[in-house]
Each structure stands twice: as C-alpha cells, then as structure tokens.
Design a protein around this motif. Structure first.
Motif, PDB file in Angstrom:
ATOM      1  N   ASP A 206      57.318  37.110  92.030  1.00  0.00           N
ATOM      2  CA  ASP A 206      56.715  37.137  93.358  1.00  0.00           C
ATOM      3  C   ASP A 206      57.799  37.416  94.393  1.00  0.00           C
ATOM      4  N   THR A 207      57.397  37.550  95.635  1.00  0.00           N
ATOM      5  CA  THR A 207      58.396  37.691  96.682  1.00  0.00           C
ATOM      6  C   THR A 207      59.096  36.355  96.854  1.00  0.00           C
ATOM      7  N   HIS A 208      60.303  36.393  97.350  1.00  0.00           N
ATOM      8  CA  HIS A 208      61.052  35.159  97.542  1.00  0.00           C
ATOM      9  C   HIS A 208      60.461  34.364  98.700  1.00  0.00           C
ATOM     10  N   GLY A 209      60.737  33.078  98.696  1.00  0.00           N
ATOM     11  CA  GLY A 209      60.282  32.201  99.771  1.00  0.00           C
ATOM     12  C   GLY A 209      61.374  32.025 100.805  1.00  0.00           C
ATOM     13  N   THR A 210      61.567  30.804 101.244  1.00  0.00           N
ATOM     14  CA  THR A 210      62.543  30.494 102.286  1.00  0.00           C
ATOM     15  C   THR A 210      63.965  30.782 101.818  1.00  0.00           C
ATOM     16  N   ILE A 211      64.711  31.472 102.661  1.00  0.00           N
ATOM     17  CA  ILE A 211      66.119  31.780 102.399  1.00  0.00           C
ATOM     18  C   ILE A 211      66.949  31.147 103.521  1.00  0.00           C
ATOM     19  N   THR A 212      67.990  30.408 103.157  1.00  0.00           N
ATOM     20  CA  THR A 212      68.918  29.875 104.152  1.00  0.00           C
ATOM     21  C   THR A 212      70.283  30.495 103.903  1.00  0.00           C
ATOM     22  N   ASP A 213      71.321  29.918 104.489  1.00  0.00           N
ATOM     23  CA  ASP A 213      72.665  30.462 104.260  1.00  0.00           C
ATOM     24  C   ASP A 213      73.176  30.171 102.849  1.00  0.00           C
ATOM     25  N   THR A 214      72.678  29.111 102.185  1.00  0.00           N
ATOM     26  CA  THR A 214      73.181  28.750 100.855  1.00  0.00           C
ATOM     27  C   THR A 214      72.093  28.488  99.819  1.00  0.00           C
ATOM     28  N   THR A 215      70.809  28.680 100.187  1.00  0.00           N
ATOM     29  CA  THR A 215      69.721  28.437  99.239  1.00  0.00           C
ATOM     30  C   THR A 215      68.688  29.566  99.287  1.00  0.00           C
ATOM     31  N   ALA A 216      67.930  29.683  98.197  1.00  0.00           N
ATOM     32  CA  ALA A 216      66.839  30.664  98.139  1.00  0.00           C
ATOM     33  C   ALA A 216      65.747  30.124  97.237  1.00  0.00           C
ATOM     34  N   ALA A 217      64.504  30.119  97.728  1.00  0.00           N
ATOM     35  CA  ALA A 217      63.356  29.690  96.936  1.00  0.00           C
ATOM     36  C   ALA A 217      62.722  30.914  96.292  1.00  0.00           C
ATOM     37  N   LEU A 218      62.654  30.924  94.964  1.00  0.00           N
ATOM     38  CA  LEU A 218      62.123  32.057  94.209  1.00  0.00           C
ATOM     39  C   LEU A 218      60.919  31.611  93.390  1.00  0.00           C
ATOM     40  N   SER A 219      60.003  32.543  93.113  1.00  0.00           N
ATOM     41  CA  SER A 219      58.830  32.172  92.325  1.00  0.00           C
ATOM     42  C   SER A 219      58.297  33.364  91.557  1.00  0.00           C
ATOM     43  N   GLY A 220      57.438  33.058  90.599  1.00  0.00           N
ATOM     44  CA  GLY A 220      56.809  34.095  89.797  1.00  0.00           C
ATOM     45  C   GLY A 220      55.729  33.491  88.927  1.00  0.00           C
ATOM     46  N   THR A 221      55.255  34.283  87.977  1.00  0.00           N
ATOM     47  CA  THR A 221      54.215  33.845  87.054  1.00  0.00           C
ATOM     48  C   THR A 221      54.599  34.283  85.646  1.00  0.00           C
ATOM     49  N   VAL A 222      54.421  33.377  84.693  1.00  0.00           N
ATOM     50  CA  VAL A 222      54.744  33.685  83.298  1.00  0.00           C
ATOM     51  C   VAL A 222      53.566  33.281  82.415  1.00  0.00           C
ATOM     52  N   THR A 223      53.176  34.179  81.514  1.00  0.00           N
ATOM     53  CA  THR A 223      52.212  33.876  80.463  1.00  0.00           C
ATOM     54  C   THR A 223      52.973  33.944  79.147  1.00  0.00           C
ATOM     55  N   GLY A 224      53.090  32.807  78.469  1.00  0.00           N
ATOM     56  CA  GLY A 224      53.968  32.692  77.308  1.00  0.00           C
ATOM     57  C   GLY A 224      53.674  33.630  76.152  1.00  0.00           C
ATOM     58  N   ASN A 225      52.400  33.816  75.768  1.00  0.00           N
ATOM     59  CA  ASN A 225      52.003  34.724  74.691  1.00  0.00           C
ATOM     60  C   ASN A 225      52.603  34.395  73.326  1.00  0.00           C
ATOM     61  N   ASP A 226      52.946  33.137  73.069  1.00  0.00           N
ATOM     62  CA  ASP A 226      53.477  32.759  71.756  1.00  0.00           C
ATOM     63  C   ASP A 226      52.863  31.420  71.371  1.00  0.00           C
ATOM     64  N   THR A 227      52.106  31.387  70.284  1.00  0.00           N
ATOM     65  CA  THR A 227      51.443  30.154  69.854  1.00  0.00           C
ATOM     66  C   THR A 227      52.323  29.282  68.978  1.00  0.00           C
ATOM     67  N   THR A 228      53.505  29.786  68.592  1.00  0.00           N
ATOM     68  CA  THR A 228      54.351  29.032  67.666  1.00  0.00           C
ATOM     69  C   THR A 228      55.542  28.352  68.327  1.00  0.00           C
ATOM     70  N   THR A 229      55.980  28.832  69.483  1.00  0.00           N
ATOM     71  CA  THR A 229      57.134  28.213  70.155  1.00  0.00           C
ATOM     72  C   THR A 229      56.910  28.156  71.658  1.00  0.00           C
ATOM     73  N   ASP A 230      57.566  27.206  72.309  1.00  0.00           N
ATOM     74  CA  ASP A 230      57.525  27.112  73.767  1.00  0.00           C
ATOM     75  C   ASP A 230      58.252  28.311  74.369  1.00  0.00           C
ATOM     76  N   THR A 231      57.948  28.614  75.622  1.00  0.00           N
ATOM     77  CA  THR A 231      58.601  29.715  76.336  1.00  0.00           C
ATOM     78  C   THR A 231      59.572  29.134  77.352  1.00  0.00           C
ATOM     79  N   THR A 232      60.833  29.510  77.239  1.00  0.00           N
ATOM     80  CA  THR A 232      61.871  29.084  78.173  1.00  0.00           C
ATOM     81  C   THR A 232      61.934  30.084  79.316  1.00  0.00           C
ATOM     82  N   VAL A 233      61.935  29.587  80.554  1.00  0.00           N
ATOM     83  CA  VAL A 233      61.934  30.463  81.719  1.00  0.00           C
ATOM     84  C   VAL A 233      63.167  30.179  82.565  1.00  0.00           C
ATOM     85  N   ASN A 234      63.921  31.229  82.853  1.00  0.00           N
ATOM     86  CA  ASN A 234      65.112  31.123  83.697  1.00  0.00           C
ATOM     87  C   ASN A 234      65.030  32.110  84.845  1.00  0.00           C
TER      88      ASN A 234
END
Length: 124
Positions: free
Chosen positions: A10-38
């Motif tokens: 998604d588009t980023h949220g609030t940005i300051t001089d030293t921080t940034a709020a980021l977001s998105g959407t993930v659909t794991g699509n794997d029934t055998t293992t968890d999905t790690t999101v970074n």
C-alpha cells in the motif's frame, strides 16, 4: 498447497524525520507452513541488500492461507532528509519468497538555524 504468497504494497502512512509507517496485504497461499512477512528498506533501489524488519503481524498462520491479511510496520531509526526505497517480502517454510516494491519515500528533513552569534543549532 504450496505456492507463492500474493503480496500488495500500500502507500506509506505517516513519515517523520526518523520514522515511516508502511503497510500492505499478504495472502499466504501455503497450507503447510506459516508465511513470514518482512518489510525491507534501503537508500538504494536494490532489494537484495536491504535492511529487513518483521511485520507486526508476522508470521501469518498457515490456517489463514486463503485470507488477505493486512500487514504493517513502523520503521524507526531512519536518517532525516533521506530517500528510502521499500519492499514487502513474504516467505513460506518451503523456501518460496515473493517480493513486491512499495516505491520510495523521503523522511522529513530537520532544520538548521544560525543565531546572531553564528552558532549553528539543529532541531527537529
């Protein structure tokens, strides 16, 4: 079922001089293992050498494999007045990784002022 995750930045949220709020959407699509999101960020447009930070919602449980999950992270410790590129990387335990670009953003610059005695002060 073991396929690559579907990832949307998604588009980023609030940005300051030293921080940034980021977001998105993930659909794991794997029934055998968890999905790690970074969230991955860098001052160069190259995701291979970026700094990673786990999404607040990571990992996404394998039971949610067909559900779009909103993911987010507020990055801290960024440099003021700097352009950052960012990506979302979703990986399952089988080694399948999907990387999606979120584009770039600039952190706010801090200001510098000079008083009448020519002393330089910096503030936020």
């Amino acid at each position: 079922m073991n396929t690559a995750a579907a990832v949307t930045a998604d588009t980023h949220g609030t940005i300051t001089d030293t921080t940034a709020a980021l977001s998105g959407t993930v659909t794991g699509n794997d029934t055998t293992t968890d999905t790690t999101v970074n969230f991955c960020y860098s001052t160069t447009n190259d995701s291979s050498g970026c700094t990673t930070s786990a999404a607040t919602q990571s990992p996404i449980d394998k039971s949610e494999y067909d559900t779009a999950t909103a993911v987010s992270k507020t990055l801290t410790g960024l440099l003021p007045g700097t352009r950052y590129y960012w990506w979302i990387k979703a990986s399952n335990g089988s080694g399948t990784t999907t990387t999606t670009s979120g584009g770039s953003f600039y952190t706010q610059a801090t200001y510098t002022s000079i008083d009448k005695n020519y002393a330089v002060t910096t503030g936020g």
